[in-house]
Design a protein around this motif. Structure first.
Motif, short mmCIF file in Angstrom:
data_model
loop_
_atom_site.label_atom_id
_atom_site.label_comp_id
_atom_site.label_asym_id
_atom_site.label_seq_id
_atom_site.Cartn_x
_atom_site.Cartn_y
_atom_site.Cartn_z
N ARG A 231 0.92 -1.15 0.09
CA ARG A 231 -0.07 -0.10 0.01
C ARG A 231 0.90 1.01 -0.03
NH1 ARG A 231 -4.41 0.53 4.66
NH2 ARG A 231 -2.30 0.91 5.84
N ALA A 232 0.41 2.45 -0.68
CA ALA A 232 1.24 3.61 -0.71
C ALA A 232 0.14 4.69 -0.73
CB ALA A 232 2.12 3.71 -2.03
N GLN A 233 0.54 5.81 -0.11
CA GLN A 233 -0.36 7.14 -0.15
C GLN A 233 0.36 8.24 -0.13
OE1 GLN A 233 -2.52 7.78 3.78
NE2 GLN A 233 -4.28 8.28 2.60
N TRP A 234 0.05 9.10 -0.95
CA TRP A 234 0.55 10.44 -0.95
C TRP A 234 -0.50 11.64 -1.02
CZ3 TRP A 234 0.82 13.44 -6.06
CH2 TRP A 234 1.51 14.87 -5.98
N THR A 235 -0.22 12.60 0.02
CA THR A 235 -1.23 13.45 0.21
C THR A 235 -0.34 14.90 0.11
OG1 THR A 235 -0.67 13.67 2.77
CG2 THR A 235 -2.33 12.34 1.93
N GLY A 236 -1.12 15.87 -0.31
CA GLY A 236 -0.42 17.23 -0.65
C GLY A 236 -1.59 18.38 -0.38
N SER A 237 -1.07 19.51 -0.49
CA SER A 237 -2.17 20.65 -0.77
C SER A 237 -1.35 21.89 -1.60
CB SER A 237 -2.61 21.18 0.59
OG SER A 237 -1.57 21.82 1.46
N LEU A 238 -2.12 22.82 -2.17
CA LEU A 238 -1.77 23.81 -2.77
C LEU A 238 -2.93 24.91 -2.64
CD1 LEU A 238 0.25 25.16 -4.52
CD2 LEU A 238 -0.74 24.35 -6.55
N ARG A 239 -2.73 25.90 -2.03
CA ARG A 239 -3.68 26.90 -1.83
C ARG A 239 -5.02 26.54 -1.00
NH1 ARG A 239 -3.09 31.14 -7.08
NH2 ARG A 239 -0.96 31.61 -6.68
N GLN A 240 -5.93 26.41 -1.62
CA GLN A 240 -7.18 25.91 -1.34
C GLN A 240 -7.59 24.72 -1.58
OE1 GLN A 240 -7.70 28.59 0.78
NE2 GLN A 240 -9.86 28.54 0.58
N VAL A 241 -6.74 24.05 -2.20
CA VAL A 241 -7.13 22.53 -2.74
C VAL A 241 -6.19 21.53 -2.21
CG1 VAL A 241 -7.18 21.15 -4.78
CG2 VAL A 241 -7.74 23.46 -5.16
N SER A 242 -6.59 20.41 -1.60
CA SER A 242 -5.56 19.40 -1.23
C SER A 242 -6.08 17.96 -1.68
CB SER A 242 -5.92 19.24 0.47
OG SER A 242 -7.36 18.81 0.77
N TRP A 243 -5.19 17.13 -2.03
CA TRP A 243 -5.20 15.89 -2.47
C TRP A 243 -4.70 14.77 -1.69
CZ3 TRP A 243 -2.22 19.63 -4.36
CH2 TRP A 243 -0.82 19.43 -4.28
N SER A 244 -5.25 13.48 -2.12
CA SER A 244 -4.74 12.38 -1.61
C SER A 244 -4.82 11.32 -2.84
CB SER A 244 -5.44 11.91 -0.29
OG SER A 244 -5.12 10.56 -0.03
#
Length: 288
Positions: A231-244
């Motif tokens: 299993r792998a997971q990457w999370t991040g954010s930029l200004r008002q947007v976040s992702w996973s």
């Protein structure tokens, strides 16, 4: 064999000279205080200048009262920081692989990484090579990579519902684990599905505890293991947007096809933080 918990040290005389020098005569290092411990290390004359290099004379390694190794002189580091060199031997016995003896070679790669290479002799199987690499990229990001490979001269035992009829001579197992605030993974790959039901893996439990693995993912010490999950997971954010972004791979270790999903497509989740709609008292958010 691994050393866990405090060591018991006794001797005819143990003295400390100043703050950084220890002398001992007829010293014994053992994991318990019994008269006949499972194993013990005896040193006739011990001299340890802390921060330098220690010396021992007439050194004996004893297993259940029997001397299995003896040397007239031993030289070892007693420094306050990590130091490359030979670690304490690993020994054991198993019904599937016979007697086991390994000599770990520890190498400091940098301030943030080290590696241990352990050639291990299995009396019933052959030479097993183990390599583990540890790193600490930052205060909250750490991980390790482990590899073991065996040129198996025997193969597995045949029994109904158990091992395959033919076990490949070349066998290997790889595990990589990282914990971090943005990127984390636990990857597991094995050469044959019967690896765990045969000799199993020789991954040090202390290595897993230090890396703080993801809970309830794989129990590699369970010979009844049916699935090997990565299993792998990457999370991040930029200004008002976040992702996973997450991905999962599952290998079926049972002999018969049970219809389980082998792998699933990566999942991507995008969130929009709550944002005020101009000229209105309303707020808006979105998730995809």
């Amino acid at each position: 064999m691994s050393i866990e918990g405090p060591m018991r040290i006794s001797g005819e005389s143990i003295s400390r000279i100043g703050q950084d020098h220890i002398r001992a005569a007829d010293a014994r290092f053992a994991p318990c205080t019994g008269e006949t411990p499972d194993w013990a290390l005896f040193v006739g004359d011990l001299d340890i200048p802390l921060g330098g290099y220690g010396q021992g004379r007439d050194v004996r390694f004893v297993v259940r009262g029997t001397t299995v190794f003896r040397t007239p002189w031993l030289f070892f580091p007693a420094k306050f920081h990590r130091h490359s060199g030979v670690l304490f031997p690993e020994m054991g016995h198993g019904s599937d692989y016979g007697y086991r003896f390994g000599l770990p070679l520890y190498v400091v790669l940098s301030r943030f990484a080290d590696a241990t290479f352990t050639p291990t002799y299995l009396s019933e199987r052959g030479l097993l090579a183990k390599l583990d690499l540890r790193y600490c990229a930052s205060a909250d990001t750490n991980g390790f990579m482990y590899l073991e490979t065996l040129r198996d001269r025997t193969g597995g035992e045949e029994r109904e519902g158990g091992l395959e009829r033919e076990i490949p001579e070349g066998r290997w197992f790889v595990r990589s684990l990282q914990n971090g605030p943005r990127l984390k993974w636990d990857l597991n790959f094995v050469s044959t599905p019967d690896y765990f039901r045969d000799i199993g893996v020789f991954l040090n439990d202390n290595l897993l505890q230090e890396a703080r693995p993801l809970p309830d993912l794989n129990r590699l010490d369970d010979t009844r293991l049916e699935d090997l999950v990565s299993r792998a997971q990457w999370t991040g954010s930029l200004r008002q947007v976040s992702w996973s972004v997450s991905a999962l791979h599952r290998r079926d270790l049972t002999r018969a096809d049970n219809g389980r999903t082998v792998q699933q497509l990566p999942r991507v989740t995008v969130d929009l933080a709550e944002t005020r709609i101009p000229s209105t008292p309303l707020w808006a958010t979105a998730e995809a």
